[in-house]
Write a protein that holds these residues in place. Structure first.
Motif, PDB file in Angstrom:
ATOM      1  N   ALA A   8       0.845  -1.197   0.000  1.00  0.00           N
ATOM      2  CA  ALA A   8       0.000   0.000   0.000  1.00  0.00           C
ATOM      3  C   ALA A   8       0.880   1.248   0.000  1.00  0.00           C
ATOM      4  O   ALA A   8       1.907   1.292   0.652  1.00  0.00           O
ATOM      5  CB  ALA A   8      -0.898  -0.009   1.221  1.00  0.00           C
ATOM      6  N   MET A   9       0.459   2.234  -0.744  1.00  0.00           N
ATOM      7  CA  MET A   9       1.164   3.508  -0.791  1.00  0.00           C
ATOM      8  C   MET A   9       0.199   4.588  -0.322  1.00  0.00           C
ATOM      9  O   MET A   9      -0.966   4.589  -0.699  1.00  0.00           O
ATOM     10  CB  MET A   9       1.647   3.818  -2.208  1.00  0.00           C
ATOM     11  N   HIS A  10       0.708   5.488   0.528  1.00  0.00           N
ATOM     12  CA  HIS A  10      -0.128   6.553   1.080  1.00  0.00           C
ATOM     13  C   HIS A  10       0.531   7.894   0.812  1.00  0.00           C
ATOM     14  O   HIS A  10       1.726   8.055   1.009  1.00  0.00           O
ATOM     15  CB  HIS A  10      -0.298   6.386   2.596  1.00  0.00           C
ATOM     16  N   ALA A  11      -0.255   8.849   0.371  1.00  0.00           N
ATOM     17  CA  ALA A  11       0.238  10.220   0.207  1.00  0.00           C
ATOM     18  C   ALA A  11       0.250  10.889   1.572  1.00  0.00           C
ATOM     19  O   ALA A  11      -0.666  10.725   2.371  1.00  0.00           O
ATOM     20  CB  ALA A  11      -0.663  10.995  -0.744  1.00  0.00           C
ATOM     21  N   LEU A  12       1.314  11.617   1.856  1.00  0.00           N
ATOM     22  CA  LEU A  12       1.454  12.330   3.118  1.00  0.00           C
ATOM     23  C   LEU A  12       1.214  13.811   2.908  1.00  0.00           C
ATOM     24  O   LEU A  12       1.442  14.333   1.810  1.00  0.00           O
ATOM     25  CB  LEU A  12       2.844  12.090   3.712  1.00  0.00           C
ATOM     26  N   PRO A  13       0.773  14.519   3.941  1.00  0.00           N
ATOM     27  CA  PRO A  13       0.468  15.949   3.798  1.00  0.00           C
ATOM     28  C   PRO A  13       1.661  16.803   3.380  1.00  0.00           C
ATOM     29  O   PRO A  13       1.494  17.849   2.771  1.00  0.00           O
ATOM     30  CB  PRO A  13      -0.011  16.363   5.192  1.00  0.00           C
ATOM     31  N   ASP A  14       2.887  16.343   3.694  1.00  0.00           N
ATOM     32  CA  ASP A  14       4.065  17.140   3.355  1.00  0.00           C
ATOM     33  C   ASP A  14       4.531  16.931   1.910  1.00  0.00           C
ATOM     34  O   ASP A  14       5.580  17.416   1.511  1.00  0.00           O
ATOM     35  CB  ASP A  14       5.206  16.861   4.336  1.00  0.00           C
ATOM     36  N   GLY A  15       3.740  16.202   1.119  1.00  0.00           N
ATOM     37  CA  GLY A  15       4.081  16.004  -0.287  1.00  0.00           C
ATOM     38  C   GLY A  15       4.880  14.748  -0.553  1.00  0.00           C
ATOM     39  O   GLY A  15       5.212  14.456  -1.697  1.00  0.00           O
ATOM     40  N   GLU A  16       5.212  13.994   0.472  1.00  0.00           N
ATOM     41  CA  GLU A  16       5.938  12.746   0.284  1.00  0.00           C
ATOM     42  C   GLU A  16       4.961  11.585   0.226  1.00  0.00           C
ATOM     43  O   GLU A  16       3.761  11.765   0.414  1.00  0.00           O
ATOM     44  CB  GLU A  16       6.944  12.556   1.426  1.00  0.00           C
ATOM     45  N   ALA A  17       5.470  10.415  -0.024  1.00  0.00           N
ATOM     46  CA  ALA A  17       4.647   9.210  -0.051  1.00  0.00           C
ATOM     47  C   ALA A  17       5.220   8.220   0.951  1.00  0.00           C
ATOM     48  O   ALA A  17       6.413   8.217   1.226  1.00  0.00           O
ATOM     49  CB  ALA A  17       4.646   8.600  -1.444  1.00  0.00           C
ATOM     50  N   GLU A  18       4.347   7.378   1.479  1.00  0.00           N
ATOM     51  CA  GLU A  18       4.768   6.349   2.418  1.00  0.00           C
ATOM     52  C   GLU A  18       4.415   5.003   1.835  1.00  0.00           C
ATOM     53  O   GLU A  18       3.294   4.785   1.368  1.00  0.00           O
ATOM     54  CB  GLU A  18       4.058   6.550   3.755  1.00  0.00           C
ATOM     55  N   ILE A  19       5.385   4.093   1.841  1.00  0.00           N
ATOM     56  CA  ILE A  19       5.164   2.741   1.346  1.00  0.00           C
ATOM     57  C   ILE A  19       5.785   1.791   2.358  1.00  0.00           C
ATOM     58  O   ILE A  19       6.859   2.046   2.890  1.00  0.00           O
ATOM     59  CB  ILE A  19       5.774   2.554  -0.058  1.00  0.00           C
ATOM     60  N   SER A  20       5.082   0.726   2.664  1.00  0.00           N
ATOM     61  CA  SER A  20       5.573  -0.267   3.619  1.00  0.00           C
ATOM     62  C   SER A  20       6.236  -1.399   2.854  1.00  0.00           C
ATOM     63  O   SER A  20       5.667  -1.932   1.899  1.00  0.00           O
ATOM     64  CB  SER A  20       4.428  -0.813   4.460  1.00  0.00           C
ATOM     65  N   LEU A  21       7.431  -1.761   3.290  1.00  0.00           N
ATOM     66  CA  LEU A  21       8.201  -2.820   2.648  1.00  0.00           C
ATOM     67  C   LEU A  21       8.744  -3.769   3.696  1.00  0.00           C
ATOM     68  O   LEU A  21       8.973  -3.376   4.840  1.00  0.00           O
ATOM     69  CB  LEU A  21       9.399  -2.247   1.886  1.00  0.00           C
ATOM     70  N   VAL A  22       8.988  -4.976   3.295  1.00  0.00           N
ATOM     71  CA  VAL A  22       9.716  -5.925   4.119  1.00  0.00           C
ATOM     72  C   VAL A  22      11.056  -6.123   3.438  1.00  0.00           C
ATOM     73  O   VAL A  22      11.117  -6.489   2.261  1.00  0.00           O
ATOM     74  CB  VAL A  22       8.965  -7.265   4.251  1.00  0.00           C
ATOM     75  N   VAL A  23      12.127  -5.846   4.178  1.00  0.00           N
ATOM     76  CA  VAL A  23      13.468  -5.925   3.614  1.00  0.00           C
ATOM     77  C   VAL A  23      14.301  -6.852   4.486  1.00  0.00           C
ATOM     78  O   VAL A  23      14.316  -6.703   5.709  1.00  0.00           O
ATOM     79  CB  VAL A  23      14.127  -4.522   3.573  1.00  0.00           C
ATOM     80  N   ARG A  24      14.984  -7.786   3.867  1.00  0.00           N
ATOM     81  CA  ARG A  24      15.888  -8.666   4.598  1.00  0.00           C
ATOM     82  C   ARG A  24      17.280  -8.054   4.553  1.00  0.00           C
ATOM     83  O   ARG A  24      17.809  -7.795   3.476  1.00  0.00           O
ATOM     84  CB  ARG A  24      15.899 -10.049   3.971  1.00  0.00           C
ATOM     85  N   LEU A  25      17.856  -7.814   5.740  1.00  0.00           N
ATOM     86  CA  LEU A  25      19.165  -7.195   5.848  1.00  0.00           C
ATOM     87  C   LEU A  25      20.092  -8.046   6.702  1.00  0.00           C
ATOM     88  O   LEU A  25      19.641  -8.671   7.660  1.00  0.00           O
ATOM     89  CB  LEU A  25      19.058  -5.818   6.515  1.00  0.00           C
ATOM     90  N   PRO A  26      21.381  -8.016   6.407  1.00  0.00           N
ATOM     91  CA  PRO A  26      22.337  -8.661   7.312  1.00  0.00           C
ATOM     92  C   PRO A  26      22.362  -7.903   8.642  1.00  0.00           C
ATOM     93  O   PRO A  26      22.082  -6.697   8.694  1.00  0.00           O
ATOM     94  CB  PRO A  26      23.683  -8.510   6.595  1.00  0.00           C
ATOM     95  N   TRP A  27      22.698  -8.603   9.718  1.00  0.00           N
ATOM     96  CA  TRP A  27      22.722  -7.969  11.034  1.00  0.00           C
ATOM     97  C   TRP A  27      23.669  -6.775  11.076  1.00  0.00           C
ATOM     98  O   TRP A  27      23.430  -5.805  11.793  1.00  0.00           O
ATOM     99  CB  TRP A  27      23.101  -8.989  12.106  1.00  0.00           C
TER     100      TRP A  27
END
Length: 110
Positions: A8-27
């Motif tokens: 899901a992508m959401h528009a933010l009031p400050d003109g940016e967008a928010e997107i939720s991701l799952v990212v696998r990272l090394p410790w």
């Protein structure tokens, strides 16, 4: 990229967008993000989440990329989110050891 589920992508009031991701990272990368969050918290005089640290890192990387003159290539060193150079030479360790070491780095007890 795997498109099993469209985030899901959401528009933010400050003109940016928010997107939720799952990212696998090394410790090691998680520890670096924790250190970045700690630096930001000290600078901003308030708690900072890892989400904010990631967003800040992405913004600063994007800003640096746009600031270069046309045709100039980015330097290879300042890519803390990728660990191929610094981590690939390390011998494999059990995940529990990686987690413990990352937490120690975040807490400053390493």
């Amino acid at each position: 990229m795997n498109d099993r589920v469209t985030p899901a992508m959401h528009a933010l009031p400050d003109g940016e967008a928010e997107i939720s991701l799952v990212v696998r990272l090394p410790w090691e990368d998680v520890a670096r993000l924790g250190q970045e969050a700690g630096r930001m918290a000290a600078q901003m005089q308030r708690p900072v989440t890892l989400d904010e640290a990631v967003s800040n890192r992405l913004r600063s990387t994007r800003s640096a990329a746009h600031a270069r003159p046309a045709g100039e290539q980015p330097a290879a060193a300042p890519t803390p989110m990728t660990s191929s150079a610094s981590v690939s030479s390390l011998p494999p360790r059990p995940p529990a050891d990686q987690a413990r070491q990352a937490i120690e780095r975040i807490n400053g007890t390493a």
